[in-house]
Scaffold this motif. Structure first.
Motif, mmCIF file in Angstrom:
data_model
loop_
_atom_site.group_PDB
_atom_site.id
_atom_site.type_symbol
_atom_site.label_atom_id
_atom_site.label_comp_id
_atom_site.label_asym_id
_atom_site.label_seq_id
_atom_site.Cartn_x
_atom_site.Cartn_y
_atom_site.Cartn_z
ATOM 1 N N ASP A 68 -10.795 28.883 -42.772
ATOM 2 C CA ASP A 68 -10.058 27.623 -42.900
ATOM 3 C C ASP A 68 -9.325 27.207 -41.617
ATOM 4 N N THR A 69 -9.641 27.861 -40.487
ATOM 5 C CA THR A 69 -9.010 27.495 -39.217
ATOM 6 C C THR A 69 -10.022 27.580 -38.073
ATOM 7 N N VAL A 70 -10.393 26.411 -37.571
ATOM 8 C CA VAL A 70 -11.319 26.281 -36.445
ATOM 9 C C VAL A 70 -10.647 25.355 -35.435
ATOM 10 N N LEU A 71 -10.266 25.910 -34.298
ATOM 11 C CA LEU A 71 -9.530 25.145 -33.297
ATOM 12 C C LEU A 71 -10.360 24.950 -32.034
ATOM 13 N N GLN A 72 -9.974 23.952 -31.242
ATOM 14 C CA GLN A 72 -10.640 23.668 -29.980
ATOM 15 C C GLN A 72 -9.585 23.540 -28.887
ATOM 16 N N PRO A 73 -9.214 24.642 -28.257
ATOM 17 C CA PRO A 73 -8.260 24.515 -27.156
ATOM 18 C C PRO A 73 -8.879 23.721 -26.014
ATOM 19 N N ASP A 74 -8.033 23.115 -25.204
ATOM 20 C CA ASP A 74 -8.550 22.357 -24.066
ATOM 21 C C ASP A 74 -9.383 23.239 -23.151
ATOM 22 N N LEU A 75 -8.980 24.482 -23.041
ATOM 23 C CA LEU A 75 -9.627 25.418 -22.134
ATOM 24 C C LEU A 75 -9.463 26.818 -22.703
ATOM 25 N N LEU A 76 -10.484 27.643 -22.579
ATOM 26 C CA LEU A 76 -10.363 29.024 -23.032
ATOM 27 C C LEU A 76 -11.100 29.951 -22.094
ATOM 28 N N VAL A 77 -10.660 31.201 -22.099
ATOM 29 C CA VAL A 77 -11.341 32.257 -21.360
ATOM 30 C C VAL A 77 -11.640 33.360 -22.367
ATOM 31 N N THR A 78 -12.887 33.842 -22.349
ATOM 32 C CA THR A 78 -13.302 34.883 -23.278
ATOM 33 C C THR A 78 -14.368 35.763 -22.640
ATOM 34 N N ARG A 79 -14.675 36.837 -23.303
ATOM 35 C CA ARG A 79 -15.777 37.696 -22.854
ATOM 36 C C ARG A 79 -17.104 37.001 -23.188
#
Length: 122
Positions: A68-79
């Motif tokens: 029930d939570t799907v977000l779109q940050p302006d920018l992300l860093v991930t593996r």
């Protein structure tokens, strides 16, 4: 609402951002000129200095924290290994929101809280 409901509501085109926060749909306007400029500059800096194996993504790109939570940050860093073609199904290492008058409260209060609870370190 659920992730499936979110997918059914999103238009194929448009500049608005559709996110799901604790089962509620949040629609925010597309970014303005200065917002986009800040995101581009930060993206360039992070991509230039990221360690090997990390990826920098910009919105719109889903971070599925729960059903029930799907977000779109302006920018992300991930593996890189954590990404799928469609989304990031786990918390990113870094989530960045460029504050705008129309999204400031949501970004500082609601989204920040959800990212912190999911284990985002920064």
């Amino acid at each position: 609402m659920t992730r499936a409901d979110l997918d059914a509501l999103r238009p194929l085109e448009g500049s608005e951002r559709y996110e799901l926060l604790d089962g509620s749909i949040i629609v925010t306007p597309g970014p303005g000129r200065w917002h986009q400029a800040a995101v581009v500059e930060l993206t360039v800096l992070l991509r230039t200095h990221r360690p090997e194996g990390l990826v920098v993504k910009t919105a719109p790109f889903d971070v599925a924290l729960s059903e029930d939570t799907v977000l779109q940050p302006d920018l992300l860093v991930t593996r890189a290994k954590d990404l799928t073609d469609k989304e990031l199904p786990t918390a990113p290492l870094l989530a960045v929101e460029v504050l705008s008058p129309s999204t400031r409260r949501i970004d500082l209060l609601l989204k920040r809280d959800r990212f912190a609870a999911a284990g985002v370190a920064s």
